[in-house]
Design an enzyme around this catalytic site. Structure first.
Site, PDB file in Angstrom:
ATOM      1  CB  SER A 125      13.030  40.538  44.900  1.00  0.00           C
ATOM      2  OG  SER A 125      13.209  41.373  46.025  1.00  0.00           O
TER       3      SER A 125
ATOM      4  CB  THR B 178      10.248  39.939  40.453  1.00  0.00           C
ATOM      5  OG1 THR B 178      11.415  40.331  41.148  1.00  0.00           O
ATOM      6  CG2 THR B 178       9.074  39.811  41.392  1.00  0.00           C
ATOM      7  CE1 TYR B 179      15.444  38.147  44.710  1.00  0.00           C
ATOM      8  CE2 TYR B 179      15.517  38.936  42.446  1.00  0.00           C
ATOM      9  CZ  TYR B 179      15.933  39.029  43.761  1.00  0.00           C
ATOM     10  OH  TYR B 179      16.822  39.993  44.134  1.00  0.00           O
TER      11      TYR B 179
ATOM     12  N   GLY C  15      13.121  47.382  43.488  1.00  0.00           N
ATOM     13  CA  GLY C  15      13.867  47.593  42.247  1.00  0.00           C
ATOM     14  C   GLY C  15      12.971  48.131  41.154  1.00  0.00           C
TER      15      GLY C  15
ATOM     16  CB  ALA D  32       9.140  45.111  40.129  1.00  0.00           C
TER      17      ALA D  32
END
Length: 118
Positions: A26, A58-59, A74, A76
Site C-alpha cells: 500500500s 495500490t491502496y 511492500g 511498491a
C-alpha cells in the site's frame, strides 16, 4: 448506460518520505491530505512517479494527521525512493462524468497542503 472512469481526486507532486519493502503493501498518506481530496483508507489509487517515470496501483492507508507522510510500502517501495516526487490519483466510475468535480491538492516539499488547483 455507459460508465466512464474520471479523475475524482489527486495529490499533486507529493514527496516520498519513507519506503518500507517489508510492509504488507500500500501507500500510507497523511490523513489530513486524504481528507482534503476525499480519499478513504483502502481506496484504489494510481501512483505516478515524476522522478523516474514508474506508474503503479495500490491502496491507501491512513497516516498520522499533520505528519506529511507519503510512504510506499511492500513491493511498491522498490519503485519509489525517499525524495521522489509523485502524483497520487483516484478515479470515479460514473455514467454522469460532468457531475464529478475532482479535488486536486497542491503540496509543498514537506507535503503540507498549499491549496487546490483550478
Amino acid at each position: 448506460m455507459r460508465l466512464r472512469q474520471v479523475l475524482s481526486a489527486k495529490i499533486h507532486r507529493a514527496t516520498i518520505t519513507e519506503a518500507d519493502v517489508n510492509y504488507v503493501g500500500s501507500i500510507t498518506i497523511d490523513q489530513d491530505l486524504m481528507d482534503r481530496v476525499d480519499m478513504v483508507p483502502g481506496e484504489l489509487v494510481h501512483v505516478w512517479n515524476a522522478t523516474n517515470g514508474e506508474r503503479l496501483e495500490t491502496y491507501t492507508i491512513s497516516g498520522p494527521r499533520g505528519s506529511g507522510v507519503i510512504q510506499m510500502n511492500g513491493p511498491a517501495a522498490l519503485r519509489c525512493r525517499v525524495g521522489d516526487v509523485v502524483v497520487v490519483a483516484t478515479f470515479a466510475l460514473t455514467d454522469e462524468p460532468e457531475s464529478v468535480r475532482p479535488r486536486v491538492a497542491l503540496v509543498d516539499e514537506k507535503n503540507r497542503f498549499t491549496g487546490y488547483a483550478n
